[in-house]
Write a protein that holds these residues in place. Structure first.
Motif, PDB file in Angstrom:
ATOM      1  N   LEU A   1      36.874 -45.124  80.134  1.00 24.68           N
ATOM      2  CA  LEU A   1      37.836 -45.020  78.864  1.00 24.68           C
ATOM      3  C   LEU A   1      39.251 -44.522  79.279  1.00 24.68           C
ATOM      4  O   LEU A   1      40.551 -45.440  78.774  1.00 24.68           O
ATOM      5  CB  LEU A   1      37.403 -44.188  77.909  1.00 24.68           C
ATOM      6  CG  LEU A   1      36.098 -44.237  77.093  1.00 24.68           C
ATOM      7  CD1 LEU A   1      35.513 -43.192  76.344  1.00 24.68           C
ATOM      8  CD2 LEU A   1      36.507 -45.609  76.204  1.00 24.68           C
ATOM      9  N   ARG A   2      39.447 -43.787  80.200  1.00 27.65           N
ATOM     10  CA  ARG A   2      40.768 -43.309  80.979  1.00 27.65           C
ATOM     11  C   ARG A   2      41.213 -44.623  81.850  1.00 27.65           C
ATOM     12  O   ARG A   2      42.549 -44.868  81.459  1.00 27.65           O
ATOM     13  CB  ARG A   2      40.559 -42.239  81.772  1.00 27.65           C
ATOM     14  CG  ARG A   2      40.381 -40.912  81.083  1.00 27.65           C
ATOM     15  CD  ARG A   2      40.504 -39.807  82.033  1.00 27.65           C
ATOM     16  NE  ARG A   2      39.785 -39.842  83.272  1.00 27.65           N
ATOM     17  CZ  ARG A   2      38.549 -39.096  83.381  1.00 27.65           C
ATOM     18  NH1 ARG A   2      38.175 -38.614  82.225  1.00 27.65           N
ATOM     19  NH2 ARG A   2      37.844 -39.260  84.136  1.00 27.65           N
ATOM     20  N   HIS A   3      40.396 -45.334  82.498  1.00 26.41           N
ATOM     21  CA  HIS A   3      41.046 -46.372  83.166  1.00 26.41           C
ATOM     22  C   HIS A   3      41.106 -47.838  82.682  1.00 26.41           C
ATOM     23  O   HIS A   3      41.784 -48.505  83.319  1.00 26.41           O
ATOM     24  CB  HIS A   3      40.336 -46.264  84.597  1.00 26.41           C
ATOM     25  CG  HIS A   3      40.555 -45.107  85.444  1.00 26.41           C
ATOM     26  ND1 HIS A   3      39.926 -43.869  85.162  1.00 26.41           N
ATOM     27  CD2 HIS A   3      41.434 -44.801  86.376  1.00 26.41           C
ATOM     28  CE1 HIS A   3      40.348 -42.778  86.026  1.00 26.41           C
ATOM     29  NE2 HIS A   3      41.480 -43.386  86.796  1.00 26.41           N
ATOM     30  N   HIS A   4      39.988 -47.962  81.820  1.00 28.71           N
ATOM     31  CA  HIS A   4      39.805 -49.393  81.505  1.00 28.71           C
ATOM     32  C   HIS A   4      39.995 -49.576  79.980  1.00 28.71           C
ATOM     33  O   HIS A   4      39.820 -50.795  79.252  1.00 28.71           O
ATOM     34  CB  HIS A   4      38.565 -50.072  81.965  1.00 28.71           C
ATOM     35  CG  HIS A   4      38.310 -49.879  83.318  1.00 28.71           C
ATOM     36  ND1 HIS A   4      39.163 -50.585  84.200  1.00 28.71           N
ATOM     37  CD2 HIS A   4      37.211 -49.238  84.057  1.00 28.71           C
ATOM     38  CE1 HIS A   4      38.977 -50.127  85.343  1.00 28.71           C
ATOM     39  NE2 HIS A   4      37.801 -49.423  85.663  1.00 28.71           N
ATOM     40  N   ASP A   5      40.155 -48.378  79.094  1.00 24.68           N
ATOM     41  CA  ASP A   5      40.098 -48.410  77.698  1.00 24.68           C
ATOM     42  C   ASP A   5      38.672 -49.013  77.109  1.00 24.68           C
ATOM     43  O   ASP A   5      38.997 -49.538  75.969  1.00 24.68           O
ATOM     44  CB  ASP A   5      41.211 -49.084  77.077  1.00 24.68           C
ATOM     45  CG  ASP A   5      41.582 -48.576  75.688  1.00 24.68           C
ATOM     46  OD1 ASP A   5      41.371 -47.484  75.405  1.00 24.68           O
ATOM     47  OD2 ASP A   5      42.242 -49.471  75.034  1.00 24.68           O
ATOM     48  N   GLN A   6      37.575 -48.778  77.973  1.00 24.84           N
ATOM     49  CA  GLN A   6      36.218 -49.215  77.247  1.00 24.84           C
ATOM     50  C   GLN A   6      35.273 -48.488  78.058  1.00 24.84           C
ATOM     51  O   GLN A   6      35.488 -47.889  79.014  1.00 24.84           O
ATOM     52  CB  GLN A   6      36.259 -50.778  77.600  1.00 24.84           C
ATOM     53  CG  GLN A   6      36.270 -51.163  78.922  1.00 24.84           C
ATOM     54  CD  GLN A   6      36.099 -52.876  79.084  1.00 24.84           C
ATOM     55  OE1 GLN A   6      37.134 -53.428  78.365  1.00 24.84           O
ATOM     56  NE2 GLN A   6      35.039 -53.200  79.891  1.00 24.84           N
ATOM     57  N   ILE A   7      34.081 -48.730  77.393  1.00 26.59           N
ATOM     58  CA  ILE A   7      32.908 -47.673  77.675  1.00 26.59           C
ATOM     59  C   ILE A   7      32.370 -48.295  79.121  1.00 26.59           C
ATOM     60  O   ILE A   7      32.055 -47.406  79.997  1.00 26.59           O
ATOM     61  CB  ILE A   7      31.735 -47.473  76.765  1.00 26.59           C
ATOM     62  CG1 ILE A   7      32.236 -46.710  75.440  1.00 26.59           C
ATOM     63  CG2 ILE A   7      30.660 -47.111  77.385  1.00 26.59           C
ATOM     64  CD1 ILE A   7      31.449 -46.562  74.404  1.00 26.59           C
ATOM     65  N   PHE A   8      32.373 -49.623  79.280  1.00 25.61           N
ATOM     66  CA  PHE A   8      31.553 -49.916  80.345  1.00 25.61           C
ATOM     67  C   PHE A   8      32.446 -50.515  81.249  1.00 25.61           C
ATOM     68  O   PHE A   8      33.936 -51.161  81.137  1.00 25.61           O
ATOM     69  CB  PHE A   8      30.795 -51.032  79.954  1.00 25.61           C
ATOM     70  CG  PHE A   8      29.388 -50.630  79.331  1.00 25.61           C
ATOM     71  CD1 PHE A   8      28.764 -49.553  79.613  1.00 25.61           C
ATOM     72  CD2 PHE A   8      29.094 -51.416  78.087  1.00 25.61           C
ATOM     73  CE1 PHE A   8      27.685 -49.119  78.838  1.00 25.61           C
ATOM     74  CE2 PHE A   8      28.233 -50.885  77.300  1.00 25.61           C
ATOM     75  CZ  PHE A   8      27.079 -49.645  77.537  1.00 25.61           C
ATOM     76  N   THR A   9      32.240 -50.431  82.563  1.00 24.31           N
ATOM     77  CA  THR A   9      33.118 -51.079  83.604  1.00 24.31           C
ATOM     78  C   THR A   9      33.500 -52.509  83.179  1.00 24.31           C
ATOM     79  O   THR A   9      32.421 -53.401  82.939  1.00 24.31           O
ATOM     80  CB  THR A   9      32.407 -51.193  85.023  1.00 24.31           C
ATOM     81  OG1 THR A   9      32.276 -49.662  85.566  1.00 24.31           O
ATOM     82  CG2 THR A   9      33.263 -52.047  86.143  1.00 24.31           C
ATOM     83  N   PRO A  10      34.755 -53.113  83.264  1.00 26.33           N
ATOM     84  CA  PRO A  10      35.123 -54.358  82.885  1.00 26.33           C
ATOM     85  C   PRO A  10      34.587 -55.512  83.763  1.00 26.33           C
ATOM     86  O   PRO A  10      34.504 -55.329  85.192  1.00 26.33           O
ATOM     87  CB  PRO A  10      36.432 -54.538  82.773  1.00 26.33           C
ATOM     88  CG  PRO A  10      37.018 -53.525  83.453  1.00 26.33           C
ATOM     89  CD  PRO A  10      35.971 -52.530  83.631  1.00 26.33           C
ATOM     90  N   VAL A  11      33.777 -56.502  83.438  1.00 26.20           N
ATOM     91  CA  VAL A  11      33.209 -57.559  83.950  1.00 26.20           C
ATOM     92  C   VAL A  11      33.601 -58.941  83.213  1.00 26.20           C
ATOM     93  O   VAL A  11      33.415 -58.883  82.169  1.00 26.20           O
ATOM     94  CB  VAL A  11      31.861 -57.424  84.620  1.00 26.20           C
ATOM     95  CG1 VAL A  11      31.569 -56.300  85.300  1.00 26.20           C
ATOM     96  CG2 VAL A  11      30.867 -57.501  83.302  1.00 26.20           C
ATOM     97  N   PRO A  12      33.731 -60.171  83.900  1.00 29.73           N
ATOM     98  CA  PRO A  12      33.845 -61.407  83.207  1.00 29.73           C
ATOM     99  C   PRO A  12      32.762 -61.796  82.549  1.00 29.73           C
ATOM    100  O   PRO A  12      31.596 -61.744  82.908  1.00 29.73           O
ATOM    101  CB  PRO A  12      34.119 -62.262  84.371  1.00 29.73           C
ATOM    102  CG  PRO A  12      34.644 -61.665  85.480  1.00 29.73           C
ATOM    103  CD  PRO A  12      34.096 -60.206  85.230  1.00 29.73           C
ATOM    104  N   SER A  13      32.580 -62.195  81.249  1.00 26.10           N
ATOM    105  CA  SER A  13      31.785 -62.608  80.519  1.00 26.10           C
ATOM    106  C   SER A  13      30.541 -61.856  80.454  1.00 26.10           C
ATOM    107  O   SER A  13      29.352 -62.300  80.938  1.00 26.10           O
ATOM    108  CB  SER A  13      31.431 -64.061  80.774  1.00 26.10           C
ATOM    109  OG  SER A  13      32.662 -64.902  80.943  1.00 26.10           O
ATOM    110  N   PRO A  14      30.397 -60.544  80.032  1.00 27.39           N
ATOM    111  CA  PRO A  14      29.102 -59.923  80.159  1.00 27.39           C
ATOM    112  C   PRO A  14      28.280 -60.032  78.885  1.00 27.39           C
ATOM    113  O   PRO A  14      28.117 -59.370  77.908  1.00 27.39           O
ATOM    114  CB  PRO A  14      29.936 -58.410  80.006  1.00 27.39           C
ATOM    115  CG  PRO A  14      30.953 -58.430  79.160  1.00 27.39           C
ATOM    116  CD  PRO A  14      31.507 -59.918  79.314  1.00 27.39           C
TER     117      PRO A  14
END
Length: 332
Positions: free
Chosen positions: A215-228
């Protein structure tokens, strides 16, 4: 009839057809009904002419003949699904949903049509990950998380979420910041995609610390990945879990083939692990560690009594009550 089935799906989408509770159908439910309707359409392009099976004002002999022809048609549908390797439970669900749609149109048109007979299904084997592995995995005892690629971090976070909460994969994937209550501890508050029930669960620090970092680094709960999406998850599960030595162990179980015959099979855990296995593991882990059936039912979003089957499996596999008896009485 095929056209009527597809029209029923449209009515579900628009909300003209609602659940027994008077609510709109969930997207996941509409999707399964759509699959059932299209499966029937593959079997029979036009399907039965339903008004020809209206038994009002017919003699007993005529009714019996109509019912035989009606049931013979659906027996052929089941045979067709067997030929196309549909599992017994898929056949059961498809015929049941087609029957529900037929009943709707019969009621709308005041037809008296024979009831669609639902074929028998089979109890699918309850295969779960070892409970001791679950603890090691969630606590990252193997110290693998920091070595993972973004894709594998995402898979770890999603898997740990399901193992802690027993959420369905679709519900877990849709988690957002607004689903968390952050106080002295971190709680998950989520509406169940299938049942609509609200679930509130405390999260272990080993998991929510990853959430807070993302949340601090990506503003989302999960690590960002393409097309999850689910395809990405299922395609990568085997390679991801094969990194854990315990997942290379073998498990033997009975599995029904497309004809319903139960055969013994032996597989390595990483070859058969799939998202729903994580949900099953979460449910059995809770039960095996003393969480009441009612609380597990609430947490997992189960509306039916099907969850009692998990209780029976836990009792027979982990022998929890017998172990407690030995510990509290015989060993004193």
């Amino acid at each position: 009839m095929t056209e009527l089935l597809l029209r029923y799906i449209d009515l579900m989408r628009t909300g003209e057809v609602k659940t027994k509770a008077g609510e709109r159908f969930k997207k996941a439910t509409i999707k399964t009904y759509n699959t059932s309707a299209k499966t029937y359409a593959r079997f029979s392009k036009k399907g039965l002419q339903l008004d020809e099976y209206d038994m009002i004002a017919k003699t007993l002999e005529e009714k019996q003949d109509m019912a035989k022809r009606f049931h013979r048609h659906f027996d052929k549908f089941v045979d067709w699904m067997i030929e196309h390797k549909f599992s017994p439970n898929s056949r059961k669900d498809i015929v049941n949903q087609v029957g529900i749609m037929i009943k709707y149109w019969a009621e709308q048109n005041f037809w008296m049509i024979p009831k669609v007979r639902k074929p028998k299904g089979v109890d699918t084997p309850i295969i779960t990950l070892p409970i001791s592995f679950v603890k090691e995995f969630i606590n990252d005892t193997h110290q693998l998380y920091e070595t993972f690629s973004p894709e594998h971090r995402y898979l770890w976070e999603l898997s740990a979420t399901m193992l802690v909460t027993s959420l369905r994969i679709g519900d877990a994937m849709r988690l957002r910041k607004d689903d968390l209550v952050i106080d002295d501890a971190v709680y998950l508050v989520k509406e169940n995609q299938k049942t609509g029930a609200m679930t509130t669960l405390p999260l272990p620090k080993s998991l929510y610390s990853k959430y807070l970092y993302n949340l601090r680094h990506h503003d989302q709960i999960f690590t960002p990945v393409p097309s999850p999406n689910e395809t990405f998850i299922i395609r990568n599960f085997k390679q991801f879990f094969s990194q854990y030595p315990r997942m290379k162990e073998e498990v033997t179980y009975k599995k029904a083939d497309h004809e319903g015959n139960k055969l013994m099979q032996t597989s390595r855990f990483y070859d058969i692990v799939h998202p729903h296995m994580l949900r099953k593991t979460a449910i059995t882990s809770m039960l095996a560690n003393g969480v009441s059936l009612d609380h597990v039912k609430f947490a997992s979003g189960h509306k039916s009594d099907a969850i009692k089957r998990y209780q029976g499996w836990v009792d027979s596999t982990h022998k929890s009550e017998i172990n407690n008896y030995y510990e509290t009485f015989l060993n004193n």
